[in-house]
Design a protein around this motif. Structure first.
Motif, PDB file in Angstrom:
ATOM      1  N   GLU A 157       0.999  -1.588  -0.421  1.00 57.12           N
ATOM      2  CA  GLU A 157      -0.486  -2.272  -0.949  1.00 57.12           C
ATOM      3  C   GLU A 157      -1.296  -2.415  -1.766  1.00 57.12           C
ATOM      4  O   GLU A 157      -1.773  -3.508  -2.746  1.00 57.12           O
ATOM      5  CB  GLU A 157      -0.416  -3.131   0.653  1.00 57.12           C
ATOM      6  N   HIS A 172      -2.510  -4.245  -5.965  1.00 55.65           N
ATOM      7  CA  HIS A 172      -3.718  -4.425  -5.686  1.00 55.65           C
ATOM      8  C   HIS A 172      -5.088  -3.909  -6.795  1.00 55.65           C
ATOM      9  O   HIS A 172      -5.374  -4.100  -8.243  1.00 55.65           O
ATOM     10  CB  HIS A 172      -4.840  -4.418  -4.154  1.00 55.65           C
ATOM     11  N   THR A 220     -11.339  -8.623  -3.595  1.00 59.43           N
ATOM     12  CA  THR A 220     -11.170  -7.860  -2.204  1.00 59.43           C
ATOM     13  C   THR A 220     -11.209  -8.090  -1.075  1.00 59.43           C
ATOM     14  O   THR A 220     -12.771  -8.416  -1.073  1.00 59.43           O
ATOM     15  CB  THR A 220     -11.543  -6.154  -2.504  1.00 59.43           C
ATOM     16  N   SER A 228      -5.592  -5.340 -10.479  1.00 62.55           N
ATOM     17  CA  SER A 228      -7.162  -5.636 -10.793  1.00 62.55           C
ATOM     18  C   SER A 228      -7.272  -5.005 -12.629  1.00 62.55           C
ATOM     19  O   SER A 228      -7.887  -6.233 -13.269  1.00 62.55           O
ATOM     20  CB  SER A 228      -7.818  -4.743  -9.800  1.00 62.55           C
TER      21      SER A 228
END
Length: 379
Positions: A175, A179, A140, A183
């Motif tokens: 977005e 992400h 990140t 993960s």
């Protein structure tokens, strides 16, 4: 009262309302505003009469249902997989070294310049890095996280002010969702993968977004507000300089004086009376944490910044009841270490320009520019 008044300098009008009409109907909010400390506690403690589980709840309109916008059994189901990782006794052990290292890195980067804008040079990047570490988000970038967060905060603020949602917030959440899903799919040990064992993936995403959003917003605001209050009061700053054990109290007093989250929203589940005022089922009931934290019935001389105030833990900046902030102890740790690091490393730290907290829902300065003694360069 206008939204502009509540956004810029709400304290005088909140004080008048608290004294004369502590449960007030405000057309500007299309709801009730609660400004007294005891009544704020009453609303936040009673989830049977005052709920967050309403389709109008601003954050849920951006990120979907989560622990923030659910009550009773559903709230407990969403919160439980995350709460185990935020127990107070474990926070310092898990995060102290990481927070100190990040603060040292960020302060060392700005040190030679002799000046900085602390909101985005320190407070925001620190909060974003810590939340990414806490959740276990893979690869990140703090700058990208702050971009998403800014857009989501703007959208939530627009909804609370009765304005159309900012499309940028929806895009940012999309977005962020991608992400987070990536993960979780990696299946590496993390808070997110643990939560995915108990919750559906969309539920993990919504709760992770709320934790990241709340963790960044609250902590960024806490740090810049605490620095602003200290640097604006030479006597209090001198006391903290003499006795670093007062830093924690300075952070707590800053939270009382200017909560980073100014209000919390609830909706009446039935017709109910609050301080003799009839509230109808479905009405919006907004609790002003800002007003409650300056209630003179609880805090003597409430508009004064006093790091030695004896009853600081009665402040309500992290809300109360079932929705008490899950990350409160982590945010306190970050703010305390950030202020300690700034005072230890930056000799002669002072404000370079006036700064004033603003915001309807989230209150902090848009920027806080500081200077310190310039570092002598070798010949």
């Amino acid at each position: 009262m206008t939204v502009t008044e509540l956004t810029t300098d709400p304290h005088p009008v909140l004080a008048r309302l608290r004294a004369s009409e502590p449960v007030s109907w405000l057309p500007a909010l299309n709801g009730w505003l609660v400004t007294r400390h005891d009544l704020a506690l009453q609303v936040m403690r009673d989830s049977t009469a005052f709920t967050v589980a309403d389709p109008r709840f601003s954050t849920a309109r951006v990120v979907g249902p989560s622990m923030l916008s659910l009550d009773d059994d559903e709230h407990a189901r969403h919160r439980a997989p995350f709460s185990r990782q935020f127990r107070p006794r474990e926070i310092e052990e898990r995060f102290d070294a990481f927070v100190r290292a990040e603060c040292e890195r960020l302060v060392s980067r700005i040190l030679p310049a002799g000046q900085a804008e602390l909101r985005r040079d320190l407070a925001g990047p620190l909060a974003a890095a810590v939340m990414a570490e806490a959740l276990g988000l893979a690869d990140t970038d703090a700058t990208q996280v702050l971009t998403w967060y800014d857009a989501i905060v703007s959208t939530v603020g627009n909804i609370s002010a009765g304005l159309p949602p900012d499309p940028a917030g929806t895009q940012a959440f999309g977005e962020l969702r991608t992400h987070i899903e990536g993960s979780v799919a990696e299946a590496s040990p993390s808070l997110l993968t643990d939560a995915a064992k108990a919750l559906a993936l969309p539920e993990v995403v919504s709760n992770a977004a709320v934790l990241m959003f709340g963790g960044i917003e609250t902590t960024e605001g806490m740090i810049v507000n605490a620095v602003l209050h200290l640097l604006s009061d030479p006597a209090q700053l001198a006391a903290v300089d003499r006795d670093r054990s007062l830093v924690a109290s300075a952070v707590e007093e800053s939270l009382r004086l200017e909560p980073a989250a100014a209000v919390v929203d609830r909706y009446a589940t039935r017709d109910v009376e609050l301080d003799g005022v009839p509230i109808h089922r479905g009405d919006l009931v907004t609790v002003s944490l800002t007003a409650a934290n300056r209630d003179p019935a609880v805090f003597a001389d409430p508009d004064t910044f006093d790091v030695r105030r004896p009853n600081l833990r009665k402040q309500l900046a992290f809300a109360h009841g079932p929705h008490f902030c899950l990350g409160a102890d982590l945010a306190r740790l970050e703010a305390r270490i950030a202020v300690e690091t700034l005072l230890d490393r930056l000799t002669g730290l002072r404000l370079a320009a006036p700064a004033v907290p603003t915001g309807l829902v989230f209150r902090k300065p848009a920027s806080i520019h500081v200077r310190w003694e310039e570092i002598s360069q070798p010949l």
